[in-house]
Design a protein around this motif. Structure first.
Motif, PDB file in Angstrom:
ATOM      1  N   THR A   1     -24.626  19.839 -12.541  1.00  0.00           N
ATOM      2  CA  THR A   1     -25.673  18.837 -12.695  1.00  0.00           C
ATOM      3  C   THR A   1     -25.901  18.042 -11.415  1.00  0.00           C
ATOM      4  O   THR A   1     -27.023  17.648 -11.124  1.00  0.00           O
ATOM      5  N   PHE A   2     -24.844  17.804 -10.638  1.00  0.00           N
ATOM      6  CA  PHE A   2     -24.942  16.983  -9.440  1.00  0.00           C
ATOM      7  C   PHE A   2     -24.671  17.819  -8.189  1.00  0.00           C
ATOM      8  O   PHE A   2     -23.942  18.800  -8.231  1.00  0.00           O
ATOM      9  N   THR A   3     -25.258  17.396  -7.064  1.00  0.00           N
ATOM     10  CA  THR A   3     -25.032  18.079  -5.793  1.00  0.00           C
ATOM     11  C   THR A   3     -23.874  17.400  -5.065  1.00  0.00           C
ATOM     12  O   THR A   3     -23.641  16.199  -5.235  1.00  0.00           O
ATOM     13  N   PRO A   4     -23.153  18.142  -4.226  1.00  0.00           N
ATOM     14  CA  PRO A   4     -22.020  17.524  -3.494  1.00  0.00           C
ATOM     15  C   PRO A   4     -22.430  16.325  -2.654  1.00  0.00           C
ATOM     16  O   PRO A   4     -21.709  15.330  -2.588  1.00  0.00           O
ATOM     17  N   VAL A   5     -23.593  16.388  -1.986  1.00  0.00           N
ATOM     18  CA  VAL A   5     -24.000  15.267  -1.131  1.00  0.00           C
ATOM     19  C   VAL A   5     -24.288  14.033  -1.981  1.00  0.00           C
ATOM     20  O   VAL A   5     -23.978  12.899  -1.593  1.00  0.00           O
ATOM     21  N   GLU A   6     -24.882  14.234  -3.152  1.00  0.00           N
ATOM     22  CA  GLU A   6     -25.128  13.087  -4.029  1.00  0.00           C
ATOM     23  C   GLU A   6     -23.815  12.491  -4.510  1.00  0.00           C
ATOM     24  O   GLU A   6     -23.657  11.270  -4.608  1.00  0.00           O
ATOM     25  N   ARG A   7     -22.849  13.355  -4.816  1.00  0.00           N
ATOM     26  CA  ARG A   7     -21.539  12.874  -5.248  1.00  0.00           C
ATOM     27  C   ARG A   7     -20.837  12.091  -4.139  1.00  0.00           C
ATOM     28  O   ARG A   7     -20.115  11.141  -4.397  1.00  0.00           O
ATOM     29  N   GLU A   8     -21.024  12.522  -2.887  1.00  0.00           N
ATOM     30  CA  GLU A   8     -20.450  11.787  -1.741  1.00  0.00           C
ATOM     31  C   GLU A   8     -20.937  10.344  -1.754  1.00  0.00           C
ATOM     32  O   GLU A   8     -20.164   9.399  -1.635  1.00  0.00           O
ATOM     33  N   GLY A   9     -22.258  10.175  -1.881  1.00  0.00           N
ATOM     34  CA  GLY A   9     -22.823   8.831  -1.887  1.00  0.00           C
ATOM     35  C   GLY A   9     -22.409   8.035  -3.105  1.00  0.00           C
ATOM     36  O   GLY A   9     -22.089   6.842  -3.018  1.00  0.00           O
ATOM     37  N   TYR A  10     -22.426   8.693  -4.274  1.00  0.00           N
ATOM     38  CA  TYR A  10     -22.070   8.014  -5.517  1.00  0.00           C
ATOM     39  C   TYR A  10     -20.625   7.500  -5.462  1.00  0.00           C
ATOM     40  O   TYR A  10     -20.350   6.350  -5.815  1.00  0.00           O
TER      41      TYR A  10
ATOM     42  N   PRO B   1     -18.066  -0.622   5.069  1.00  0.00           N
ATOM     43  CA  PRO B   1     -18.395   0.715   5.588  1.00  0.00           C
ATOM     44  C   PRO B   1     -18.662   1.732   4.478  1.00  0.00           C
ATOM     45  O   PRO B   1     -19.464   2.646   4.654  1.00  0.00           O
ATOM     46  N   LEU B   2     -18.021   1.567   3.334  1.00  0.00           N
ATOM     47  CA  LEU B   2     -18.243   2.510   2.227  1.00  0.00           C
ATOM     48  C   LEU B   2     -19.640   2.369   1.655  1.00  0.00           C
ATOM     49  O   LEU B   2     -20.324   3.360   1.389  1.00  0.00           O
ATOM     50  N   VAL B   3     -20.077   1.134   1.458  1.00  0.00           N
ATOM     51  CA  VAL B   3     -21.414   0.949   0.900  1.00  0.00           C
ATOM     52  C   VAL B   3     -22.483   1.360   1.910  1.00  0.00           C
ATOM     53  O   VAL B   3     -23.558   1.854   1.544  1.00  0.00           O
ATOM     54  N   LEU B   4     -22.209   1.178   3.196  1.00  0.00           N
ATOM     55  CA  LEU B   4     -23.152   1.637   4.219  1.00  0.00           C
ATOM     56  C   LEU B   4     -23.213   3.164   4.252  1.00  0.00           C
ATOM     57  O   LEU B   4     -24.286   3.748   4.481  1.00  0.00           O
ATOM     58  N   THR B   5     -22.082   3.820   4.004  1.00  0.00           N
ATOM     59  CA  THR B   5     -22.077   5.285   3.903  1.00  0.00           C
ATOM     60  C   THR B   5     -22.925   5.743   2.730  1.00  0.00           C
ATOM     61  O   THR B   5     -23.739   6.671   2.852  1.00  0.00           O
ATOM     62  N   ALA B   6     -22.742   5.093   1.585  1.00  0.00           N
ATOM     63  CA  ALA B   6     -23.543   5.437   0.404  1.00  0.00           C
ATOM     64  C   ALA B   6     -25.025   5.222   0.674  1.00  0.00           C
ATOM     65  O   ALA B   6     -25.882   6.027   0.283  1.00  0.00           O
ATOM     66  N   LEU B   7     -25.334   4.136   1.381  1.00  0.00           N
ATOM     67  CA  LEU B   7     -26.721   3.823   1.690  1.00  0.00           C
ATOM     68  C   LEU B   7     -27.324   4.865   2.624  1.00  0.00           C
ATOM     69  O   LEU B   7     -28.480   5.312   2.439  1.00  0.00           O
ATOM     70  N   ALA B   8     -26.567   5.292   3.626  1.00  0.00           N
ATOM     71  CA  ALA B   8     -27.067   6.298   4.569  1.00  0.00           C
ATOM     72  C   ALA B   8     -27.323   7.631   3.865  1.00  0.00           C
ATOM     73  O   ALA B   8     -28.335   8.301   4.103  1.00  0.00           O
ATOM     74  N   ILE B   9     -26.408   8.029   2.990  1.00  0.00           N
ATOM     75  CA  ILE B   9     -26.591   9.276   2.234  1.00  0.00           C
ATOM     76  C   ILE B   9     -27.802   9.170   1.325  1.00  0.00           C
ATOM     77  O   ILE B   9     -28.581  10.126   1.184  1.00  0.00           O
ATOM     78  N   LEU B  10     -27.987   8.023   0.700  1.00  0.00           N
ATOM     79  CA  LEU B  10     -29.142   7.827  -0.168  1.00  0.00           C
ATOM     80  C   LEU B  10     -30.449   7.957   0.608  1.00  0.00           C
ATOM     81  O   LEU B  10     -31.404   8.603   0.150  1.00  0.00           O
TER      82      LEU B  10
ATOM     83  N   THR C   1     -24.950  -3.114  -2.260  1.00  0.00           N
ATOM     84  CA  THR C   1     -25.073  -3.397  -0.821  1.00  0.00           C
ATOM     85  C   THR C   1     -25.447  -4.857  -0.596  1.00  0.00           C
ATOM     86  O   THR C   1     -24.879  -5.540   0.278  1.00  0.00           O
ATOM     87  N   ALA C   2     -26.398  -5.361  -1.385  1.00  0.00           N
ATOM     88  CA  ALA C   2     -26.817  -6.757  -1.255  1.00  0.00           C
ATOM     89  C   ALA C   2     -25.654  -7.710  -1.522  1.00  0.00           C
ATOM     90  O   ALA C   2     -25.471  -8.711  -0.814  1.00  0.00           O
ATOM     91  N   ASP C   3     -24.864  -7.395  -2.538  1.00  0.00           N
ATOM     92  CA  ASP C   3     -23.721  -8.246  -2.888  1.00  0.00           C
ATOM     93  C   ASP C   3     -22.743  -8.356  -1.718  1.00  0.00           C
ATOM     94  O   ASP C   3     -22.273  -9.442  -1.365  1.00  0.00           O
ATOM     95  N   ILE C   4     -22.444  -7.210  -1.103  1.00  0.00           N
ATOM     96  CA  ILE C   4     -21.485  -7.231   0.013  1.00  0.00           C
ATOM     97  C   ILE C   4     -22.071  -7.954   1.218  1.00  0.00           C
ATOM     98  O   ILE C   4     -21.375  -8.706   1.914  1.00  0.00           O
ATOM     99  N   TYR C   5     -23.366  -7.773   1.503  1.00  0.00           N
ATOM    100  CA  TYR C   5     -23.993  -8.512   2.598  1.00  0.00           C
ATOM    101  C   TYR C   5     -23.942 -10.018   2.344  1.00  0.00           C
ATOM    102  O   TYR C   5     -23.773 -10.814   3.277  1.00  0.00           O
ATOM    103  N   ASN C   6     -24.096 -10.439   1.106  1.00  0.00           N
ATOM    104  CA  ASN C   6     -23.969 -11.862   0.800  1.00  0.00           C
ATOM    105  C   ASN C   6     -22.556 -12.369   1.063  1.00  0.00           C
ATOM    106  O   ASN C   6     -22.366 -13.483   1.544  1.00  0.00           O
TER     107      ASN C   6
END
Length: 666
Positions: free
Chosen positions: A258-267, A287-296, A315-320
């Motif tokens: 159902t899911f692709t490996p790249v999507e799972r990386e970001g998730y 850095p983890l949320v930025l990785t997820a954001l870049a993959i997205l 991402t917004a929560d961590i930036y705050n």
């Protein structure tokens, strides 16, 4: 938990997305005869359609022979038939066509979000499948589809029944693929209801079955389920370990269903960021949320709308937290836009909260106040719905337990009567009477033991519910009134910024001080209902804090001593001990006229000892026991009795009081 429910939906999504239906044909009956005839015609033509290449072959992933589906679309209606349909007895074909027609009609109610009506149709189709042993339809389509509607409607009682029956059937015919699926579904229900040991057992069974099948997708989801369970138990290091293992599992295969490996990386990167955020480690979360954001951003089409919104808001929560409000506003707005499009109220609530925090950091108090009001309003609305749903879930859990006990009791009676009949044929009348009387005595003893066990379980359930309600009330008071007071302080700060001359105004300064006092009093009330120290740090810090507060404000010096309590106890034990000590200290404060009191806790291998001693005026314990006075001490006695503990009171007028309590570990 969200990932587990999305997995269940992914397994049944094709059933609803691709199934199709005849619009305008839902009548008072379950299904129109015209639709039944259409499915019967396609079923009769199935061999020639397959031979002519007009049916698309779909492999379900099940290893059983015959569990391969064929699919075609005619006039907007999607027809799905397994390989088993080719060998159907002619007498069963009308029922088989009717089952498919009823299943097809469920989409009409599903799209209208009338899940109760969809469940009724699914139940009817499932009954046909069970009566005729249409195992593929039962296990791969009807039960998963029925479960999906039950989850969406919050009917966990039906979902549990459907899943347990499905698991038994799958194990009976050796369908390991669907056995793993139903283990997943049952584990999700137990996790939702807070039954963590049962959830772990079923998730572990799901993982074991998936590994035996070498099913990468199901293995990964089982690990994600165990990660969600670890988060629920606040074992964040174990959650990280499960997420890392899940990531390696998805990486081990080019395609994972159902899911692709790249999507799972970001998730999974986003999930890990959330866990580190819960641990308070925002440096690792960033850095983890930025990785997820870049993959997205690079693979947006691979992500569903729910995961997109979750990544943006996280991402917004961590930036705050790292004080970058402009970035927080940008991603909060992106997440809010998606949340509104999919009508996801929890994501909308979280986006409003992040926007309020970000604009407050920018000193844009009008916008901060606006989003704070939106957040508070939506949060209260969701909390009200959640409370109603939790009450229903608790009732459903009790009903499930009652059904299980009734089933076991029925099976036990059947076995016993069978043995009695065999005994009557072999033994003499005297022996039969003897065995029967013995049987009745055993039944009576078993009933008494069962009654005692149920009373204990009822007390535990009531105690757990009371503590949960205390937590909820304390949280509601803190969050709701706290939000209002925070908003008021924001407004006052805005006025102060706009009119510096007010800094010397005594009335204005007095108003700000009153707001601070109100906030402090609010925290005290919330702490008295359910101290945060108890849930976060444990029993010993909570009792130390209690002793310090009473010594500061009540004119009574309380000395607290703890021995062999270096590690935390079980949550229910800590709550019970805290309530007992709190009641005894309250009695000292209200009635003893004491100047000093000592609270001592000693942990032994099989029990915990509580001693509360004061130098007050004492009382006549015999007289109090005869007259049944003293509500506070009566509450302590009742709680100790239910916990199978012992209580001893040593006191007399003018000699102070010593209360000793021993509570055994469960």
């Amino acid at each position: 938990m969200l990932s587990a429910l999305k997995f269940i939906y992914s397994l049944t999504g094709g059933l609803f997305i691709c199934m199709g239906t005849l619009r305008g044909q839902v009548k008072d009956s379950l299904v129109s005869q015209e639709l039944v005839d259409l499915f019967l015609k396609q079923l009769d033509s199935l061999p020639s359609l397959i031979a002519d290449g007009k049916m698309q072959r779909i492999h379900s992933g099940c290893l059983l022979p015959g569990h391969i589906e064929y699919h075609r679309v005619v006039n907007g209606i999607h027809y799905y038939f397994p390989d088993d349909a080719l060998r159907l007895d002619k007498r069963k074909r009308p029922g088989y066509a009717r089952m498919h027609a009823i299943k097809n009609q469920t989409l009409y109610y599903y799209e209208k979000k009338e899940y109760t009506k969809a469940i009724r149709l699914f139940e009817a189709a499932l009954q046909i499948a069970k009566e005729n042993k249409f195992y593929f339809e039962e296990l791969h389509n009807l039960r998963p589809g029925l479960n999906n509607n039950c989850f969406l409607s919050g009917d966990f009682e039906t979902a549990m029944r459907v899943s347990t029956e499905g698991l038994a059937t799958a194990e009976m015919i050796g369908d390991k693929k669907q056995a793993a699926h139903f283990n997943n579904a049952i584990g999700c229900i137990h996790l939702k209801l807070g039954n963590h040991p049962d959830a772990r057992r079923y998730f572990t069974n799901e993982l074991k079955g998936a590994k035996e099948l070498r099913d990468t997708s199901t293995t990964g989801h089982a690990l994600l389920n165990l990660a969600d369970l670890a988060v629920a138990e606040k074992d964040y290091d174990k959650a990280i370990a499960y997420l890392d293992e899940a990531l390696m599992t998805y990486r081990s295969k080019k395609s994972s269903g159902t899911f692709t490996p790249v999507e799972r990386e970001g998730y999974i990167a986003n999930k890990k960021a959330s866990v580190f955020k819960l641990k308070g480690d925002h440096k690792k979360a960033m850095p983890l949320v930025l990785t997820a954001l870049a993959i997205l951003r690079e693979n947006e089409a691979a992500f569903n709308a729910y995961d997109k919104a979750e990544i943006y808001i996280n991402t917004a929560d961590i930036y705050n937290h790292v004080l970058l409000p402009d970035s927080a506003i940008l991603f909060s707005q992106k997440g809010m836009e998606i949340a509104r499009s999919i009508i996801h109220r929890e994501f909308m609530r979280d986006a409003y909260e992040q926007l309020a925090i970000a604009y407050s950091q920018k000193h844009d108090f009008p916008k901060a106040f606006t989003y704070q009001k939106l957040f508070t309003k939506l949060k209260d609305s969701i909390a009200e719905e959640t409370n109603q749903r939790e009450i229903y879930q608790r009732e459903a859990a009790l009903q499930l337990e009652l059904q299980r006990q009734m089933q076991q009791s029925t099976l036990q009676r059947q076995r016993t009567w069978r043995n009695i009949i065999i005994g009557i044929a072999v033994l003499s009348i005297v022996m039969v009477i003897f065995l029967y009387n013995r049987y009745r005595l055993k039944q009576k003893n078993r009933y008494q033991k069962e009654l005692n066990r149920q009373q204990i379980e009822l007390f535990n359930a009531i105690a757990a519910t009371q503590e949960q309600e205390r937590k909820r009330i304390a949280q509601d008071i803190h969050d709701s009134l706290g939000s209002i007071l925070s908003a008021a302080k924001l407004k006052m700060a805005e006025v102060k910024d706009n009119k510096p001359e007010l800094s010397g105004d005594e009335k204005f300064i007095s108003g700000i001080n009153l707001l601070d006092e109100a906030s402090s009093e609010l925290r005290n009330i919330s702490h008295n209902i359910m101290p945060a120290t108890l849930s976060k740090l444990g029993l010993v810090p909570a009792l130390k804090n209690l002793a310090e507060k009473i010594s500061t404000h009540k004119g009574l010096q309380v000395h607290f001593i703890a021995h062999e309590l270096d590690s935390r106890l079980e949550e229910q034990t800590e709550i019970s001990v805290y309530r007992i000590v709190l009641e005894l200290i309250n009695n000292v404060v209200k009635h003893a006229a004491a100047t000093k009191a000592t609270v001592q806790l000693i942990k032994y291998p099989d029990h915990i000892n509580i001693t509360v001693e004061d130098n007050g005026k004492g009382f006549d314990a015999v007289k109090m026991n005869e007259e049944k006075t003293g509500i506070g001490l009566g509450n302590v006695m009742a709680r100790v009795e239910y916990l199978k503990g012992k209580l001893d009171i040593d006191t007399m007028p003018g000699k102070g009081t010593t209360v000793v309590v021993d509570i055994p570990f469960a």
